[in-house]
Enzyme design. Structure first.
Site, mmCIF file in Angstrom:
data_model
loop_
_atom_site.group_PDB
_atom_site.id
_atom_site.type_symbol
_atom_site.label_atom_id
_atom_site.label_comp_id
_atom_site.label_asym_id
_atom_site.label_seq_id
_atom_site.Cartn_x
_atom_site.Cartn_y
_atom_site.Cartn_z
ATOM 1 N N ASP A 148 -17.350 1.369 15.217
ATOM 2 C CA ASP A 148 -16.830 1.225 13.857
ATOM 3 C C ASP A 148 -15.606 0.309 13.872
ATOM 4 O O ASP A 148 -15.496 -0.632 13.084
ATOM 5 C CB ASP A 148 -16.453 2.618 13.323
ATOM 6 N N ASP A 179 -10.223 -0.316 24.632
ATOM 7 C CA ASP A 179 -8.952 -0.920 24.195
ATOM 8 C C ASP A 179 -8.826 -2.343 24.730
ATOM 9 O O ASP A 179 -8.441 -3.265 24.009
ATOM 10 C CB ASP A 179 -7.745 -0.049 24.600
ATOM 11 N N ASP A 234 -15.302 -4.049 12.871
ATOM 12 C CA ASP A 234 -14.420 -4.602 11.836
ATOM 13 C C ASP A 234 -13.584 -5.735 12.419
ATOM 14 O O ASP A 234 -13.372 -6.776 11.790
ATOM 15 C CB ASP A 234 -13.461 -3.533 11.282
ATOM 16 N N TYR A 236 -18.610 11.345 15.137
ATOM 17 C CA TYR A 236 -18.982 11.407 13.719
ATOM 18 C C TYR A 236 -19.779 12.674 13.399
ATOM 19 O O TYR A 236 -19.783 13.136 12.260
ATOM 20 C CB TYR A 236 -19.829 10.189 13.333
ATOM 21 N N LYS A 241 -14.223 4.632 27.013
ATOM 22 C CA LYS A 241 -12.923 4.967 27.600
ATOM 23 C C LYS A 241 -13.176 5.925 28.764
ATOM 24 O O LYS A 241 -12.780 7.097 28.736
ATOM 25 C CB LYS A 241 -12.008 5.595 26.544
HETATM 26 C C1 IPM Z 1 -18.994 1.524 8.415
HETATM 27 C C2 IPM Z 1 -18.110 2.322 7.503
HETATM 28 C C3 IPM Z 1 -18.564 3.775 7.514
HETATM 29 C C4 IPM Z 1 -18.365 4.315 8.912
HETATM 30 C C5 IPM Z 1 -17.901 4.684 6.467
HETATM 31 C C6 IPM Z 1 -18.049 4.139 5.067
HETATM 32 C C7 IPM Z 1 -18.425 6.095 6.548
HETATM 33 O O1 IPM Z 1 -16.785 2.169 7.876
HETATM 34 O O2 IPM Z 1 -20.223 1.518 8.203
HETATM 35 O O3 IPM Z 1 -18.477 0.880 9.315
HETATM 36 O O4 IPM Z 1 -17.275 4.775 9.276
HETATM 37 O O5 IPM Z 1 -19.330 4.290 9.674
HETATM 38 MG MG MG Z 2 -16.454 0.711 9.395
#
Ligand code: IPM
Ligand code: MG
Length: 369
Positions: free
Chosen positions: A250, A226, A254, A142, A193
């Site tokens: 990230d 993975d 999710d 990032y 990884k």
């Molecule tokens: C998160 C989001 C952010 C990230 C975006 C909005 C920049 O997806 O907080 O998970 O990628 O970190």
């Molecule tokens: Mg995210």
């Protein structure tokens, strides 16, 4: 003593709607529990860009540095898709994380009993799920340099990002994962990884170093990221704390969030090192995004944002009992069948609005007294 300060940054999309419900809850704690906060509200993301031409002004950054905690809604939206990269709404969020040095991002994935049927996985695989993803938040690909898009001088272009981690960056986030594990089920699984990336080899070695030298009592395992993604959907309850880098975190968070039925439920805390007063720099935000498709329709689920405030009570203000009170209130309204549209589906019924969900949580809080 002065009241602790809270900087609220509602941001874009559904951010302001869900934050409105949180503000009602903050007021409730002031009135009913004598827990008063000095609240300031400011702009971030597209909202800040519209007003000031930047997704985060220096003044707001300064306020965030001085606040005892920051509460953020969401940033981004299609209106900002064509903006220059440097002023995109997300840059405001990333600047906050970086300059506040919020290296440890706690993303709990907890499955409420009342919602076990909403998961896309079978109920017995997710019922009772309680895992914590600790995502490194201030480094890795990032932020790594060099980065950018350049001409290759042969008519094409090259896009470059750099995955980069130092010993210190890995050790400090590993420590926060081990600390959390000690207060939970004492297990950490580290994901990288190391089979293809040198930064992954270093990650594995440094996490192992911290384990051997400082936390030998905690159980540590390693997994390629993975495989970790696969295991998360195969048998998520094998995990307690997962520690991983910024990009894998990230993605994996999710995935873990959706195990619980809806992204609209999951809070997060981003913490720095403890400051002089013992309090870490801290920002709390829902894991979900700005959800432009449902903005302004009263459909947004405020629970992720409400639970983010509960995390603030616990991690910034040492109010674990009050955090539990709020979490129990949320559990109660879900048991009673309160459902925003994201939680509809299997058991039918009529969905309630964002404000009605706020009403229901306030009702459960009143009943808790
Ligand atoms: C998160 C989001 C952010 C990230 C975006 C909005 C920049 O997806 O907080 O998970 O990628 O970190
Ligand atoms: Mg995210």
């Amino acid at each position: 003593m002065a009241d602790p300060t809270l900087l609220i940054l509602p941001g874009d999309g559904i951010g302001p709607e869900v934050m409105e419900q949180v503000v009602r809850i903050i007021d409730w704690f002031g009135e009913k529990r004598d827990l008063k906060f000095d609240v300031k509200i400011d702009l971030v993301g597209g909202a800040a860009y519209d007003a000031h031409g930047t997704p985060l002004t220096d003044e707001t950054m300064d306020r965030a540095m001085k606040a005892d905690a920051v509460l953020l809604g969401a940033v981004g939206g299609p209106a900002y898709d064509d903006l220059d990269f440097s002023v995109k709404p997300e840059r405001g969020l990333l600047r906050l994380r970086k300059e506040m040095d919020l290296f440890s991002n706690l993303r709990p994935a907890q499955c409420f009993d009342a919602l076990a049927d909403f998961s896309s996985l079978k109920k017995d695989i997710v019922a009772g799920l309680d895992i914590m993803i600790v995502r490194e938040l201030t480094s890795g690909v990032y932020f790594g340099e060099p980065r950018g898009i350049q001409d290759d001088n042969e008519g094409g272009r090259i896009g470059v990002n750099t995955q980069r981690y130092t010993t210190n960056e890995i050790r400090r986030v590993a420590r926060s994962a081990f600390e959390l594990a000690r207060r939970r089920n004492n297990k950490v699984c580290s994901m990288e990884k190391a089979n293809v990336m040198e930064s992954g080899i270093l990650w594995r070695e440094e996490v192992t170093w911290v384990h051997e030298n400082e936390y030998p009592d905690v159980e540590l395992s390693h997994m390629y990221a993975d495989n970790g993604a696969m295991q998360l959907v195969r048998a998520p309850k094998q995990f307690d704390v997962i520690v991983t880098d910024n990009l894998f975190g990230d993605i994996l968070s999710d995935c873990a969030a959706m195990l619980t039925g809806s992204l609209g439920m999951l809070p997060s805390a981003s913490l720095g090192a403890p400051g002089e007063n013992g309090r870490p720099n801290a920002m709390y935000e829902p894991v979900h995004g700005s959800a432009p498709d449902i903005t302004g329709q009263g459909k947004a689920n405020p629970i992720a944002c409400v639970l983010s405030f509960a995390m603030a009570l616990r991690y910034s203000f040492d109010q674990g009992d009050e955090a539990t009170r709020l979490e129990k209130a949320v559990e109660k309204v879900l048991e009673n069948g309160a459902r925003t549209p994201d939680l509809m589906g299997l058991d039918g019924g009529t969905p309630i609005t964002t404000v009605q969900m706020g009403d229901a949580i306030l009702g459960a809080l009143n009943a808790s007294l």
